[in-house]
Design a protein around this motif. Structure first.
Motif, PDB file in Angstrom:
ATOM      1  N   ASN A  18      44.025  31.636  34.909  1.00 42.70           N
ATOM      2  CA  ASN A  18      43.362  32.734  35.039  1.00 42.70           C
ATOM      3  C   ASN A  18      42.871  32.012  35.976  1.00 42.70           C
ATOM      4  O   ASN A  18      42.993  31.498  37.430  1.00 42.70           O
ATOM      5  CB  ASN A  18      41.946  33.560  34.026  1.00 42.70           C
ATOM      6  N   SER A  19      41.262  32.551  36.529  1.00 42.32           N
ATOM      7  CA  SER A  19      40.843  32.198  37.492  1.00 42.32           C
ATOM      8  C   SER A  19      39.187  31.163  37.235  1.00 42.32           C
ATOM      9  O   SER A  19      38.977  31.458  36.123  1.00 42.32           O
ATOM     10  CB  SER A  19      40.510  33.474  38.965  1.00 42.32           C
ATOM     11  N   THR A  20      38.792  30.516  37.471  1.00 43.35           N
ATOM     12  CA  THR A  20      37.880  29.574  37.993  1.00 43.35           C
ATOM     13  C   THR A  20      36.779  30.873  37.810  1.00 43.35           C
ATOM     14  O   THR A  20      36.992  31.129  37.890  1.00 43.35           O
ATOM     15  CB  THR A  20      37.653  28.511  39.210  1.00 43.35           C
ATOM     16  N   GLN A  21      35.235  29.676  38.412  1.00 44.65           N
ATOM     17  CA  GLN A  21      34.152  31.297  38.434  1.00 44.65           C
ATOM     18  C   GLN A  21      33.620  32.073  37.084  1.00 44.65           C
ATOM     19  O   GLN A  21      33.255  32.704  37.090  1.00 44.65           O
ATOM     20  CB  GLN A  21      34.300  31.188  39.676  1.00 44.65           C
ATOM     21  N   GLY A  22      33.968  30.725  36.063  1.00 47.94           N
ATOM     22  CA  GLY A  22      33.536  31.202  34.643  1.00 47.94           C
ATOM     23  C   GLY A  22      34.180  32.091  33.267  1.00 47.94           C
ATOM     24  O   GLY A  22      33.181  32.546  32.655  1.00 47.94           O
ATOM     25  N   TYR A  23      34.981  32.523  34.116  1.00 52.96           N
ATOM     26  CA  TYR A  23      36.217  33.101  33.398  1.00 52.96           C
ATOM     27  C   TYR A  23      36.525  32.618  32.210  1.00 52.96           C
ATOM     28  O   TYR A  23      36.283  33.403  30.717  1.00 52.96           O
ATOM     29  CB  TYR A  23      37.906  34.249  33.820  1.00 52.96           C
TER      30      TYR A  23
END
Length: 504
Positions: free
Chosen positions: A277-282
Motif C-alpha cells: 500500500n502506501s506510506t503516510q498512515g495507511y
C-alpha cells in the motif's frame, strides 16, 4: 460611554482607516483531478488564505480527464489551472503568463528557488517558466528531516501475527528475513493471502528494495551508463523474487484484479497478511479498522523496513502539480501575489497545518504539535475536510505535507520512517531527460516500452516455473529490442548526462 473608552474607539477606527486594506478579488480555479476531495473554498484554512491575500477562489473540479485538453484547444481557461497533466502544452506564452514576467511586474522581491525554476522551465520550449511545482523536495531535505516520509509504496504487514510466530519484523534488514516470515505465515495460516498486490501502488515497495524507481524506467549501471529497467539486473532480481513468492503459494493471482476497496477490506478483516500500500498512515488506519472489524484488540499493522543493501527510495519526480495563470486571467496581479504567498514559508505551512499558534506550535525540531481540536477533527475525514479544508496546497512542499500527515502517528511508524529517510535519493534529471514531444520517435518508443512493462511484469511474476520465467524474460527483452530500446538508450544517455549537469 466613558471618555477613555471613546478615545480608544476613535483611535481604533483611525488606525483601521489608515491600515492598507487588501483588495478583494475572486479568481476561478480549475482543479484538474476528478478525485479531488473538495470543490469549495470554505473552512478555517481558506478563510485564513483570504485574509492574508485578499483572494477568494471559486473552484471547479474536473469530471473527466479529457476536459483540460479541450479547454486548452478552445482557449477557454479559468483564471488559474492546478494540474499535474498538460504541463508542456500550458507552458506556452500564447496560452499563459510566464511567472518571470508577472514577478518582474508585480512582486520583484520574490525570488523562487533556482532549482524550482529549472525544473519548471524544462517543460517549455522558450526556456521560461510558467508554473512552479507544488510538493517539491530535495535529497538533503529528506535526509535532514526529523519526521515525515514521502508518499511511496510500502509493505503493510500484520505485526501481531509476526510476533505470535516468533518474529520481530521491526528489526528486519534483509529480504531473507522476510522470506522466513512468509514461510512461517504460510505454514501456520495456509488459507491466508500472504502477499497482496497493491491496486494503487502496484509492486512499488519491492521495486524500491531492488533500486527501481516508480518515476523513471532508467537505472545507472556499474560503469556509469544508463540502462532501461527492462535490461537491468535490478528488474530481473525483483520479478524473480516475486515469481518465487508466487510459486511458493504466497501470492494469489486473483489479487492482481482487486480494486482498492477489496484489497483494503481483505487486510483489515484478517484475510491478508501483507499488502503493498502506501506510506503516510495507511497502516495505522488498517490497525484501527482491523481492531473494530475483528474484535481483536491485538490486531496490529505496521510497515516493513527497507530490506537489503540495494534498497533505495528513488524519487525522480520534480514535484507534483503546477498552478498556471492563463492569459485570460481577469487579475494576473492578484494571481501571482497569491502564488507568492502560497509558496512562502508561512503560506506553505498554513495550507497543510493551519495557523501557527492556533492549530499548531513547533517543537524543538521544527515539527508541528497540533491542537487537540485538530487531532480530534482528523479522526473523521468529512469533519476535518469541512472544518479545516487542507486542499488548497498549491505551494506547499512534499516535506511539509509528509510531516503534517505523519507526525501524530505512534512511535513504531516513526521508527520505520526514519529508516526510509536514510534510503531516499532524489534524481530529478531522469524526469527532465524523458522525451516530451508526443510526436518524436523517442517519445513513442518510451510509451511502447512502458505499456510493455505493465503487461509483462505480471506475466513474469505469474510464470509457472523457473524455465518459464527465463523464457518470458528473454521474450520481453527481445520485444523491447525490436521496439527500439537500444536507440532510446543512446538518446537517454546523452539527455541524462546533460540534465544531471544542471544540478552539479
Amino acid at each position: 460611554m466613558k471618555k477613555g473608552t471613546a478615545l480608544a474607539l476613535v483611535a481604533a477606527l483611525l488606525l483601521g482607516l489608515m491600515a492598507p486594506a487588501l483588495a478583494e478579488t475572486e479568481l476561478t480555479v480549475w482543479l484538474n483531478h476528478t478525485w479531488y476531495p473538495t470543490d469549495e473554498f470554505v473552512g478555517i484554512i481558506p478563510d485564513a488564505i483570504r485574509e492574508k491575500t485578499g483572494v477568494t477562489l471559486d473552484p471547479t473540479r474536473a469530471v473527466d480527464e479529457s476536459q483540460l485538453g479541450l479547454m486548452i484547444a478552445s482557449g477557454d481557461l479559468m483564471d488559474l489551472v492546478f494540474t499535474d497533466q498538460e504541463l508542456s502544452r500550458l507552458s506556452n506564452a500564447d496560452l499563459c503568463y510566464s511567472y518571470s514576467e508577472l514577478i518582474e511586474q508585480y512582486c520583484p522581491e520574490w525570488e523562487p528557488d533556482p532549482v524550482a525554476i529549472t525544473n519548471a522551465a524544462s517543460y517549455s520550449t522558450d526556456g521560461d517558466y510558467y508554473f512552479l511545482f507544488s510538493h517539491a523536495f530535495t535529497t538533503d531535505e529528506w535526509r535532514n528531516a526529523t519526521a515525515g516520509v514521502p508518499s511511496f509504496g510500502t509493505l503493510c504487514y500484520r505485526a501481531d501475527i509476526a510476533e505470535e510466530l516468533g518474529f520481530d519484523a521491526t528489526s528486519f534488514t534483509t529480504i531473507e528475513e522476510l522470506d522466513a516470515l512468509y514461510a512461517a505465515v504460510h505454514e501456520a495460516y495456509p488459507d491466508m493471502e500472504v502477499l497482496c498486490y497493491g491496486p494503487v501502488t502496484g509492486w512499488q515497495y519491492f521495486e524500491a528494495m531492488f533500486g527501481i524507481s516508480p518515476h523513471t524506467h532508467w537505472i545507472e549501471a556499474e560503469d556509469g551508463s544508463y540502462v532501461h529497467v527492462i535490461n537491468s539486473q535490478n528488474f530481473e532480481n525483483q520479478t524473480r523474487k516475486l515469481n518465487e513468492y508466487y510459486r511458493l503459494g504466497y501470492i494469489n493471482p486473483d489479487s492482481f484484479a482487486y480494486d482498492e476497496s477489496t484489497a483494503d477490506g481483505n487486510m483489515y478483516t484478517g484475510k491478508t497478511f501483507s499488502y503493498v500500500n502506501s506510506t503516510q498512515g495507511y497502516a495505522y488506519t488498517f490497525t484501527t479498522m482491523g481492531q473494530e472489524a475483528t474484535g481483536n484488540e491485538n490486531f496490529s499493522v505496521l510497515e516493513m523496513n527497507p530490506l537489503g543493501d540495494d534498497a533505495a527510495y528513488r524519487l525522480a519526480n520534480l514535484g507534483w502539480c503546477g498552478t498556471f495563470i492563463p492569459r485570460t486571467c481577469k487579475d494576473p496581479e492578484a494571481a501571482i501575489k497569491l502564488m507568492q504567498y502560497l509558496f512562502s514559508d508561512e503560506g506553505a505551512m498554513l495550507t497543510m497545518c493551519g495557523r501557527e499558534g492556533i492549530e499548531y506550535t513547533l517543537d524543538e525540531n521544527g515539527v508541528p504539535v497540533f491542537s487537540q481540536e485538530w487531532i480530534d477533527a482528523t479522526m473523521d475525514e468529512e469533519t476535518f475536510a469541512t472544518q479545516y479544508n487542507t486542499n488548497f496546497y498549491f505551494g506547499t512542499t512534499a516535506l511539509i505535507e509528509a510531516i503534517s500527515r505523519t507526525c501524530t502517528l505512534p512511535q513504531a511508524y516513526q521508527d520505520t520512517y526514519a529508516k526510509i529517510r536514510e534510503r531516499i535519493v532524489c534524481e530529478p534529471w531522469y524526469t527532465l531527460a524523458e522525451p516530451k514531444d508526443p510526436d518524436s520517435d523517442e517519445y513513442i518508443i518510451s510509451a511502447k516500452l512502458e505499456d510493455m512493462m505493465k503487461t509483462w511484469t505480471s506475466t513474469l511474476i505469474l510464470s509457472e516455473s523457473e524455465e518459464a520465467f527465463e523464457a518470458n524474460l528473454a521474450q520481453l527483452r527481445e520485444n523491447a529490442q525490436k521496439t527500439g530500446v537500444d536507440e532510446l538508450t543512446v538518446y537517454m544517455n546523452e539527455q541524462i548526462a546533460q540534465k544531471k549537469a544542471l544540478y552539479e
